[in-house]
Design an enzyme around this catalytic site. Sequence first.
Site, short mmCIF file in Angstrom:
data_model
loop_
_atom_site.label_atom_id
_atom_site.label_comp_id
_atom_site.label_asym_id
_atom_site.label_seq_id
_atom_site.Cartn_x
_atom_site.Cartn_y
_atom_site.Cartn_z
N SER A 9 0.83 -1.20 0.00
CA SER A 9 0.00 0.00 0.00
C SER A 9 0.87 1.26 0.00
O SER A 9 1.64 1.49 0.93
CB SER A 9 -0.89 0.00 1.25
OG SER A 9 -1.44 1.29 1.44
N HIS A 34 -1.27 -1.11 -4.14
CA HIS A 34 -2.59 -0.88 -3.55
C HIS A 34 -2.70 0.62 -3.25
O HIS A 34 -1.86 1.18 -2.55
CB HIS A 34 -2.71 -1.71 -2.27
CG HIS A 34 -4.01 -1.62 -1.55
ND1 HIS A 34 -5.09 -2.42 -1.87
CD2 HIS A 34 -4.42 -0.84 -0.53
CE1 HIS A 34 -6.10 -2.14 -1.06
NE2 HIS A 34 -5.72 -1.16 -0.24
N ASP A 36 -4.87 3.57 -1.66
CA ASP A 36 -5.94 3.85 -0.70
C ASP A 36 -6.49 5.25 -0.92
O ASP A 36 -5.82 6.25 -0.67
CB ASP A 36 -5.40 3.71 0.73
CG ASP A 36 -5.19 2.26 1.10
OD1 ASP A 36 -6.15 1.48 1.00
OD2 ASP A 36 -4.05 1.91 1.47
N MET A 38 -9.30 7.96 0.09
CA MET A 38 -10.17 8.25 1.24
C MET A 38 -10.85 9.60 1.10
O MET A 38 -10.23 10.56 0.64
CB MET A 38 -9.33 8.26 2.52
CG MET A 38 -8.51 7.00 2.71
SD MET A 38 -7.52 7.11 4.20
CE MET A 38 -6.61 5.55 4.09
N HIS A 67 -8.40 1.15 -3.99
CA HIS A 67 -9.34 0.87 -2.90
C HIS A 67 -10.08 2.16 -2.58
O HIS A 67 -9.53 3.04 -1.92
CB HIS A 67 -8.53 0.34 -1.70
CG HIS A 67 -9.33 0.08 -0.49
ND1 HIS A 67 -8.76 -0.15 0.75
CD2 HIS A 67 -10.68 -0.02 -0.28
CE1 HIS A 67 -9.71 -0.36 1.65
NE2 HIS A 67 -10.88 -0.27 1.05
N MET A 69 -12.32 4.19 -0.66
CA MET A 69 -13.04 4.34 0.61
C MET A 69 -13.85 5.64 0.52
O MET A 69 -13.54 6.66 1.12
CB MET A 69 -12.03 4.39 1.77
CG MET A 69 -11.45 3.01 2.07
SD MET A 69 -9.95 3.10 3.07
CE MET A 69 -8.73 3.15 1.77
N MET A 138 -11.69 -6.19 5.23
CA MET A 138 -10.90 -5.26 6.04
C MET A 138 -10.57 -5.92 7.38
O MET A 138 -11.47 -6.36 8.10
CB MET A 138 -11.66 -3.96 6.29
CG MET A 138 -11.88 -3.08 5.05
SD MET A 138 -10.41 -2.71 4.09
CE MET A 138 -9.36 -1.94 5.32
N ASP A 176 -6.96 -6.78 4.02
CA ASP A 176 -6.34 -5.46 4.07
C ASP A 176 -6.30 -4.90 5.49
O ASP A 176 -7.35 -4.63 6.08
CB ASP A 176 -7.14 -4.51 3.15
CG ASP A 176 -6.52 -3.13 3.04
OD1 ASP A 176 -5.40 -2.92 3.56
OD2 ASP A 176 -7.16 -2.25 2.42
#
Length: 217
Positions: A9, A34, A36, A38, A67, A69, A138, A176
């Site tokens: 990540s 990966h 992330d 957000m 990913h 979120m 998660m 994850d």
Amino acid sequence: MHQKMIAPSLFAGNHSNLLAGLNTIAESGAGIVHLDIMDGHLVPNLSFGPETVAELRARSDLFFDSHLMLMNPGNFVKKFIDAGSDRLTIHAECSGNIRSIFDDIKAANRRIGLAINPETAVDEIVNYLDQVDVVVVMSVWPGFCGQKFKPSTISKVEHLAAFRKINDLKYLIEVDGGINGANSHVCYGAGADILVVGTSFFEAENKRCFIKNMKVI
Ligand code: DX5
Ligand code: ZN
């Protein structure tokens, strides 16, 4: 023998030099990054947006595992597709129309991921499992790296692996959060295919050895 994959990540790297982190991941031989993303709504933190992903894409051949979120992924999924994401994971807890977002991802010929938070049961997503390429379980509360792995994750991975077998489905299982050399074998043993590594990856002295060792049960 199922193939074991590791997805480092970038979020756990140095945010003042994301390209250096990306290159470190490329040199480790992991093959996947990966990302992330957000929004401060679905999770209590912010990260980077589609422009950042596009700039990184222009400098990398890695598989981009985004990913998302995001509370409203429908507003952004096309932007992250255009930015060059190979796989787009949205959260079951989001307020978007999950099926229509899947349609957008599929139409762009990218891989579909569906993530569940620690409090969300596998039963809540069974109706989507024939449509997804990856289920992301998660193993920490999303939003921050460096948290402790939640052992309750394991029974969810086992449940997903059993459901996959019984129904002859093909989705991969990704775990994850909080993964390191001490718990990777339990995740793989339960049926996981992909493990996300943030803190443990960037703390490892020899990243190539780390990636290699993480794949050994
Ligand atoms: C948490 C993120 C994870 C995180 C992983 O919100 O989804 O991908 O960056 O970092 P570690 O491995 O440190 O938990
Ligand atoms: Zn993540």
